[in-house]
Design an enzyme around this catalytic site. Structure first.
Site, mmCIF file in Angstrom:
data_model
loop_
_atom_site.group_PDB
_atom_site.id
_atom_site.type_symbol
_atom_site.label_atom_id
_atom_site.label_comp_id
_atom_site.label_asym_id
_atom_site.label_seq_id
_atom_site.Cartn_x
_atom_site.Cartn_y
_atom_site.Cartn_z
ATOM 1 N N TRP A 1 -28.971 59.033 -0.614
ATOM 2 C CA TRP A 1 -28.962 60.420 -0.200
ATOM 3 C C TRP A 1 -28.385 60.421 1.295
ATOM 4 C CZ3 TRP A 1 -34.168 62.766 -2.276
ATOM 5 C CH2 TRP A 1 -34.005 62.820 -3.701
ATOM 6 N N HIS B 1 -24.670 48.531 4.206
ATOM 7 C CA HIS B 1 -23.840 49.951 3.779
ATOM 8 C C HIS B 1 -22.601 49.847 4.478
ATOM 9 C CE1 HIS B 1 -22.265 53.856 2.935
ATOM 10 N NE2 HIS B 1 -22.827 53.732 1.655
ATOM 11 N N GLU C 1 -21.150 52.083 5.905
ATOM 12 C CA GLU C 1 -21.326 52.880 7.164
ATOM 13 C C GLU C 1 -22.367 52.243 8.364
ATOM 14 O OE1 GLU C 1 -23.159 56.252 4.908
ATOM 15 O OE2 GLU C 1 -21.048 56.371 3.854
ATOM 16 N N GLU D 1 -18.507 48.585 -2.843
ATOM 17 C CA GLU D 1 -17.933 49.698 -2.566
ATOM 18 C C GLU D 1 -16.701 49.717 -1.988
ATOM 19 O OE1 GLU D 1 -21.689 52.922 -2.565
ATOM 20 O OE2 GLU D 1 -21.963 51.642 -0.799
ATOM 21 N N GLY E 1 -16.981 58.718 -0.192
ATOM 22 C CA GLY E 1 -16.788 59.958 0.413
ATOM 23 C C GLY E 1 -15.248 60.780 0.650
ATOM 24 N N SER F 1 -17.233 57.523 -4.499
ATOM 25 C CA SER F 1 -16.793 58.774 -5.120
ATOM 26 C C SER F 1 -16.968 58.790 -6.739
ATOM 27 C CB SER F 1 -15.146 58.831 -5.163
ATOM 28 O OG SER F 1 -15.050 59.312 -3.281
ATOM 29 N N GLY G 1 -23.275 58.619 -3.895
ATOM 30 C CA GLY G 1 -23.659 59.297 -2.799
ATOM 31 C C GLY G 1 -23.547 60.704 -2.800
ATOM 32 N N GLY G 2 -22.192 61.204 -2.430
ATOM 33 C CA GLY G 2 -22.168 62.854 -2.591
ATOM 34 C C GLY G 2 -22.901 63.300 -4.148
HETATM 35 P P1 PGA Z 1 -19.946 58.526 -2.245
HETATM 36 O O1 PGA Z 1 -20.863 57.483 -1.462
HETATM 37 O O2 PGA Z 1 -20.624 58.516 -3.755
HETATM 38 O O3 PGA Z 1 -20.134 59.942 -1.429
HETATM 39 O O4 PGA Z 1 -18.463 58.117 -2.090
HETATM 40 C C1 PGA Z 1 -21.219 56.325 -2.008
HETATM 41 C C2 PGA Z 1 -21.947 55.548 -1.081
HETATM 42 O O5 PGA Z 1 -21.700 55.508 0.073
HETATM 43 O O6 PGA Z 1 -23.098 54.772 -1.504
#
Ligand code: PGA
Length: 254
Positions: free
Chosen positions: A10, A95, A97, A167, A173, A213, A234-235
């Site tokens: 989330w 992750h 990010e 990933e 994203g 995604s 994610g999203g």
């Molecule tokens: P996303 O993110 O599904 O929005 O691309 C995946 C994630 O960062 O784990």
């Protein structure tokens, strides 16, 4: 047989009220699902309240990060032990990010993996190449470094509960999912690496999730691949209907 896992990350979304509402919808929508594992990772502030909602359901609680010390003078941090105290069974580690925005290194990530296992929780170790690295044909080197350094000094026994999430950074994203062939190529590579580093058993049992995604309309094709054992979403995990559809991906019987 590797039991599939669908995990929802989330990120920095959903207030406590929104998070408990979403968790309630998931509990109702997923019922007693047992042929696949479901994990959700709310923000730190929502963890305990979400735990109260999912406690008697098959949904497992995950944190999005941790600090590799049990307790002490570490202002603003949370340890695996404290996250376990809040109801967590899993922790997302490394992750992209965090690697990109907080400068997390493979060494630091390795310490978190180690500490998470020591506390008896399941690490979800995230790895993945950037677009630049892929275009420069460095993808396999990057994945290999992240896996070798992220899993450094772990024993085959410690690998029993560890989950890997591949990933590709360019797919997170962005709406650009890796094709199922691109994802399978990376997953098969990771599995071969696990065999080299540990043994056949570890390579055969480790769940490798795809992330980037993932949506209701691409999950079935991804899950049809031999080495894709689930998804880190994610999203699309922020919407109950979409996430439930992803969890209920259609299994292709080959
Ligand atoms: P996303 O993110 O599904 O929005 O691309 C995946 C994630 O960062 O784990």
């Amino acid at each position: 047989m590797r039991k599939p896992i669908i995990a929802g990350n989330w990120k920095l979304n959903k207030t406590i009220t929104e998070a408990t509402n979403l968790a309630t919808q998931l509990v109702e929508g997923l019922g007693s699902i047992s042929d696949r594992e479901v994990i959700i990772a709310p923000t730190y502030t929502a963890l305990r309240r979400v735990f109260d909602v999912i406690e008697d359901s098959p949904i497992q609680l995950s944190a999005q990060n941790c600090y590799p010390q049990t307790s002490g003078a570490f202002t603003g941090e949370l340890s695996p032990e404290f996250l376990q105290d809040a109801g967590c069974q899993c922790i997302i580690i490394g992750h992209s990010e965090r690697r990109q925005l907080m400068g997390e290194t493979d060494l630091f990530i390795n310490q978190k993996v180690y500490k998470t296992l020591q506390a008896g929780l399941k690490p979800i170790l995230c790895i993945g190449e950037t677009l630049h690295e892929r275009e420069n044909k460095q993808m396999f080197d990057v994945l290999s470094k992240q896996i070798k350094e992220g899993l450094a000094d772990l024993t085959a026994e410690q690998m029993a509960t560890l989950i890997i999430a591949y990933e590709p950074v360019w797919a997170i994203g962005t709406g650009k999912t890796a094709s199922s062939d691109q994802a399978e190529e990376a997953h098969a590579f990771i599995r071969r690496l696990l065999k080299e580093m540990f043994n056949n058993e570890v390579a055969g049992q480790t769940r490798i999730l795809y992330g980037g995604s993932v949506k209701p309309d691409n999950i079935d094709e991804l899950m049809a691949q031999k080495d894709i054992d689930g998804a880190l979403v994610g999203g699309a995990s922020l919407n109950a209907e979409d996430f439930i559809r992803i969890v209920k991906f259609k299994k292709q019987i080959s």
